[in-house]
Motif scaffolding. Structure first.
Motif, short mmCIF file in Angstrom:
data_model
loop_
_atom_site.label_atom_id
_atom_site.label_comp_id
_atom_site.label_asym_id
_atom_site.label_seq_id
_atom_site.Cartn_x
_atom_site.Cartn_y
_atom_site.Cartn_z
N GLY A 102 122.09 91.58 20.42
CA GLY A 102 121.72 92.12 19.11
C GLY A 102 120.62 91.29 18.50
O GLY A 102 119.54 91.15 19.07
N ASP A 103 120.90 90.69 17.35
CA ASP A 103 119.88 89.87 16.67
C ASP A 103 120.07 88.38 16.94
O ASP A 103 119.52 87.54 16.25
CB ASP A 103 119.89 90.16 15.17
N THR A 104 120.86 88.06 17.97
CA THR A 104 121.14 86.67 18.31
C THR A 104 120.65 86.36 19.72
O THR A 104 120.82 87.17 20.64
CB THR A 104 122.66 86.39 18.23
N PRO A 119 119.10 82.72 15.71
CA PRO A 119 118.59 84.05 15.38
C PRO A 119 117.38 84.43 16.26
O PRO A 119 116.44 83.65 16.39
CB PRO A 119 118.16 83.93 13.91
N ALA A 121 115.11 86.44 15.64
CA ALA A 121 113.92 86.59 14.82
C ALA A 121 113.12 85.29 14.70
O ALA A 121 111.94 85.30 14.36
CB ALA A 121 114.29 87.09 13.42
#
Length: 128
Positions: A102-104, A119, A121
């Motif tokens: 996912g976002d990790t 993260p 991002a």
């Protein structure tokens, strides 16, 4: 079934002849896998760094993809945002990405010698 009569344009290779294959590191697993510290070796129950394949058996292996941090980030022991903090990574630090969840991101921070989650991002690919 009848042959169409169309055959490959290449001539058949002589009996027993094989094209040369590049040499590669060979290894054999003998006995049980060794137990590695998951904080310093990129190994989970479902995935391991392919560089550890000669020491540990895993259902899947991943080759790392080099990334740099584009912002400061905390490397954590688990995926949850409130899990134990392993270290603070700074902008520009190298991160060897092994898995995106996912976002990790999960991987290795080589300068710290630690494996963990941060993260996604905060990362950008290293241009070659």
């Amino acid at each position: 079934m009848k042959s169409s009569g169309i055959s490959s344009a290449t001539a058949p290779s002589p009996q027993g002849a094989h094209p040369p294959t590049p040499s590669r590191k060979s290894f054999a697993l003998a006995g049980r896998s060794v137990t590695l510290d998951p904080q310093t070796h990129a190994v989970r129950p479902d995935l391991a760094d392919v560089r550890l394949a000669d020491r540990v058996f895993a259902p899947h292996y991943a080759a790392h993809v080099p990334h740099r941090l584009k912002s400061d980030a905390i490397l954590r022991a688990a995926r949850e945002p409130d899990s134990d903090e392993l270290t603070q990574l700074g902008s520009g630090d190298l991160f060897e990405l092994l898995d995106l969840l996912g976002d990790t991101a999960w991987g290795l921070a080589p300068a710290a010698g630690l494996v963990g989650y941060l993260p996604a991002a905060a990362l950008e690919p290293v241009e070659s």
